[in-house]
Structures are given as structure tokens and as C-alpha cells.
Design an enzyme around this catalytic site. Structure first.
Site, PDB file in Angstrom:
ATOM      1  N   GLY A  45       0.777  -1.231   0.000  1.00 39.14           N
ATOM      2  CA  GLY A  45       0.000   0.000   0.000  1.00 39.14           C
ATOM      3  C   GLY A  45       0.806   1.276   0.000  1.00 39.14           C
ATOM      4  N   ARG A  98     -14.735 -14.385 -10.846  1.00 42.75           N
ATOM      5  CA  ARG A  98     -14.231 -13.013 -10.716  1.00 42.75           C
ATOM      6  C   ARG A  98     -15.377 -12.013 -10.774  1.00 42.75           C
ATOM      7  NH1 ARG A  98      -8.605 -12.684 -11.621  1.00 42.75           N
ATOM      8  NH2 ARG A  98      -7.696 -14.562 -12.549  1.00 42.75           N
ATOM      9  N   MET A 123      -4.010  -6.832  -7.104  1.00 38.33           N
ATOM     10  CA  MET A 123      -3.408  -7.933  -7.844  1.00 38.33           C
ATOM     11  C   MET A 123      -4.440  -8.925  -8.372  1.00 38.33           C
ATOM     12  SD  MET A 123      -0.433  -6.810  -7.716  1.00 38.33           S
ATOM     13  CE  MET A 123       0.411  -8.160  -8.555  1.00 38.33           C
ATOM     14  N   ASN A 140      -5.269   2.902 -12.858  1.00 37.82           N
ATOM     15  CA  ASN A 140      -4.302   1.882 -12.461  1.00 37.82           C
ATOM     16  C   ASN A 140      -2.894   2.431 -12.664  1.00 37.82           C
ATOM     17  OD1 ASN A 140      -3.439  -0.801 -11.647  1.00 37.82           O
ATOM     18  ND2 ASN A 140      -2.811  -1.096 -13.768  1.00 37.82           N
ATOM     19  N   HIS A 142       0.943   1.203 -13.474  1.00 40.96           N
ATOM     20  CA  HIS A 142       1.699   0.068 -14.011  1.00 40.96           C
ATOM     21  C   HIS A 142       3.181   0.412 -14.022  1.00 40.96           C
ATOM     22  CE1 HIS A 142       2.261  -3.634 -16.249  1.00 40.96           C
ATOM     23  NE2 HIS A 142       3.073  -2.975 -17.060  1.00 40.96           N
TER      24      HIS A 142
END
EC number: 2.1.2.2
Length: 228
Positions: A45, A98, A123, A140, A142
Site C-alpha cells: 500500500g 471473478r 493484484m 491503475n 503500471h
């Protein structure tokens, strides 16, 4: 600084947030009210904390409504507790599909009146169920300069490819992994003796710098659309 942003000195972590450049603030003035964030995390985090610190310092006009995590061992829970942020646990192992997990996450985000979803080391692959529910409102981070080195081994892949420059990318989440619209990037050098840990450490420094900037950009778009 609002009361929601203010914490007492005993509970305030010592994380130092990077200042947003004056030129950026002039081009992206904050809205009259803070953007309401929902953060999703699975690990330590550190990006969550960088965002919380930017809010606390008054650099980012936002409020974290909830932090959702899926790993019972995730250190991000400790960080959320120190920042006095509500945390909700959804163990992905409890869901056969999911899509079922994402449906539950949507419920939680709506319960906490979230406008913008921020993935901070989440994740799990997100399904269209969640992507469509928050279309163009999920960010997001990356650890590469997309579109290069997509996927979960981006840092290792950059080292293996022998590139001289890598970095990080904040992008909108789309159905295809790591393919959404790019909002912001930062570059870092790759040295000949780099390991995954050393390169990732330098990348994370830049992640913590640009994520609040990208959130401010996304928030501005949301506020403008809602004002129409």
C-alpha cells in the site's frame, strides 16, 4: 484544509507527499468539493499512503471514502488504520467467479459514495462487470512505460530486454489488461547492475509523485462532466 483531511499529530504517519507543481495546479484548479475516492489494494500500500499524504498535505483535493483489500496479510490495512480510513475486506477466495467478486466490490463502492476508483497494487484482473460500472473512472498504476512491458512481470521484463529507460504509467482501466488511455508517465534509468528490487524501488519513487497528479486530472474530468 478541510476537517476530513485533517488528522491529529499523534495518528498522522510521517510519509512525505510530493508537492504538486504550481504550473500543474494553475492548469488543473481543484473543484469546489473533493473528489470521492475508493482505493483497491492487495499488498503493502505505498501508493495508497502517497495518495493519503497528498490529501492530508492539501496538495490533492480528494477524500478517500474506503480502502478495499483482498489479501488478509496485506500491509495496506495497517496504513489505512493509521490514516483512519475505512477498510473493507473482500477475500477473492470466497468467490467462485471473478464477476461475483467484482459485483460485491461495486456494492461497497456505491455504499461509500465513490466517484473515482484507484487501483494501488490490486493484484486481481478486473472484469467488465466492474469496468462498465465505473466506465472511465478507474485508474491503475503500471510499473513500465506502456505500451511496453504489459503484464505482471513488467520490471523483470524491462531488465531482461536490456532497455536503458523504464518507468511507470497511470492509465484508465479497460477490458484489455494495461491497454487503457494513458494519463501520465514518468521515466527512470535502468542501470547495468539493476535487480528487480533496485529498479522497482526507483520506479516507486516516481509512482508516488505522479499518482496524485493523475488523480487530479481524472477528477477534473469527472467534475466537468457532472457540471454539464
Amino acid at each position: 484544509m478541510t476537517n476530513d483531511q485533517r488528522l491529529n499529530s499523534e495518528s498522522s504517519p510521517s510519509f512525505i507527499s510530493p508537492a504538486l507543481p504550481p504550473s500543474f495546479m494553475a492548469e488543473n484548479p481543484p473543484a469546489d468539493r473533493p473528489i470521492r475516492l475508493g482505493i483497491m489494494a492487495s499488498g503493502s500500500g505505498s501508493n495508497f499512503e502517497a495518495i493519503a499524504a497528498a490529501i492530508f498535505s492539501g496538495q490533492l483535493h480528494a477524500k478517500i471514502q474506503v480502502m478495499i483489500y483482498n489479501n488478509p496479510q496485506a500491509r495496506v490495512l495497517e496504513r489505512a488504520n493509521r490514516w483512519q480510513i475505512p477498510a473493507v475486506f473482500h477475500n477473492h477466495r470466497d468467490y467462485k467467479r471473478r464477476e461475483d467478486l467484482d459485483a460485491k466490490i461495486i456494492e461497497t463502492l456505491h455504499e461509500h459514495d465513490v466517484e473515482l476508483v484507484v487501483m494501488a497494487g490490486w493484484m486481481r484482473i478486473m472484469t467488465p462487470v466492474l469496468i462498465d460500472a465505473f466506465s472511465n473512472r478507474i485508474l491503475n498504476m503500471h510499473p513500465s512505460l506502456l505500451p511496453s512491458f504489459k503484464g505482471g512481470q513488467a520490471v523483470e521484463d524491462a531488465i531482461a530486454a536490456g532497455v536503458k529507460i523504464s518507468g511507470c504509467t497511470v492509465h484508465l482501466v479497460a477490458a484489455e489488461v494495461d491497454s487503457g488511455k494513458i494519463l501520465m508517465q514518468a521515466a527512470v534509468p535502468v542501470f547495468p547492475n539493476d535487480t528487480r528490487e533496485s529498479l522497482h524501488g526507483r520506479i516507486q519513487v516516481q509512482e508516488h509523485r505522479i499518482y496524485p497528479l493523475a488523480i487530479a486530472i481524472a477528477a477534473g474530468g469527472i467534475h466537468r462532466r457532472s457540471a454539464r
